[in-house]
Scaffold this active site. Structure first.
Site, PDB file in Angstrom:
ATOM      1  CD  GLU A 112      -3.435   0.037   1.817  1.00 51.28           C
ATOM      2  OE1 GLU A 112      -4.311   0.871   1.536  1.00 51.28           O
ATOM      3  OE2 GLU A 112      -3.384  -0.565   2.893  1.00 51.28           O
ATOM      4  CG  ASN A 169      -6.677  -7.275   2.570  1.00 48.78           C
ATOM      5  OD1 ASN A 169      -6.960  -6.785   3.661  1.00 48.78           O
ATOM      6  ND2 ASN A 169      -6.206  -6.561   1.561  1.00 48.78           N
TER       7      ASN A 169
END
Length: 281
Positions: free
Chosen positions: A36, A151
């Protein structure tokens, strides 16, 4: 001698560069996988990272996604960016390089919310592509690590309260089944191997006082191929990073490996001389 590899969802490398540099200075991992980045390639702060003693390869994307592999004292050699089978996928989510004698796959798996819907479908399709490619990697019998923000909360023991997240994409049966299939190829989940019966988290969101209450999730994983699993000596989470000012909602997770006999000698890092295993609280 040991070698330390870590993974850290930085949640915006430009906004949290001071946090990143403080962590690199204090913990000094030999290899660091970042996710990210939220920055395009031109905005990646390579000069500051070099001043900290690291070289890097990165695959950025403006405002979203982005992955990087940092290597202390030597330049990583890029092998691949993007998973096979995704010619139309423009997301910067997978980067692979060789560093310190390892093959390192750094990944940022799609979140998938809201589900059901197209974002969840994309998550599952991306996971399927990862599993197909990971099978090729593990069959090579090379020293491979797959590290990053997956995730996925693998089990109910990896979250403070599964009931409150039951409808989230991270806990769906389809998501968990794909993670189980990945492990079944022969990968070792380093954190769970070192903490088989303890709750240990890597993510605490910014809402409802989750960090002060230790209401966390384990979604950042380090998966080791068979030859690397035999070299693992320790693993843990640098929880202190999450408590810093303007912190990411993730904390770095790390694994420590014995170096192979005959490998190039290195200067011992602070982590190898002072590390204490991080216990879940």
């Amino acid at each position: 001698m040991t070698l330390t590899l870590a993974t850290f969802n930085i949640n915006g490398i430009r906004a949290r560069l001071p946090n990143l540099l403080a962590w690199l200075e204090r913990e000094a991992p030999d290899i660091a996988c970042l996710q990210e980045l939220k920055a395009n390639d031109e905005a990646f702060p390579i000069e500051a990272i070099r001043e900290a003693g690291y070289e890097a390869v990165w695959h950025g994307q403006r405002a979203w996604n982005g992955v990087a592999i940092l290597s202390k004292g030597e330049a990583p050699h890029e092998r691949r960016r993007g998973l096979p089978g995704g010619a139309e996928d423009t997301h910067s989510r997978y980067l692979e390089a060789e560093a310190h004698g390892l093959i390192v796959g750094c990944l940022y798996l799609p979140n998938g919310n809201p589900q059901p819907g197209p974002k969840f479908d994309y998550k599952l399709a991306w996971f399927d592509r990862l599993n197909r490619y990971a099978k090729r990697l593990i069959k090579s019998d090379e020293p491979v690590v797959l590290a990053g923000d997956f995730n996925v909360v693998p089990t109910d023991e990896d979250i403070y309260n599964p009931a409150s997240w039951r409808h989230d994409a991270l806990l769906q049966p389809e998501t968990r089944e794909r993670y189980r299939k990945l492990l079944a190829q022969g990968w070792t989940d380093a954190l769970r191997a070192c903490f088989p019966e303890e709750r240990i988290y890597t993510f605490w969101d910014y809402f409802r006082q989750h960090w002060p209450r230790n209401a966390g999730l384990r979604i950042d994983h380090l998966l080791l191929s068979r030859v690397l699993a035999e070299r693992m000596t320790d693993a843990g989470v640098d929880r202190w990073v999450r408590g810093e000012s303007k912190a990411s909602d993730h904390a770095p997770a790390w694994v420590q490996l014995r170096e192979e006999a005959g490998s190039k000698p290195r200067t011992a890092t602070r982590r190898t001389s002072t590390r204490r295993r991080t216990k879940a609280r």
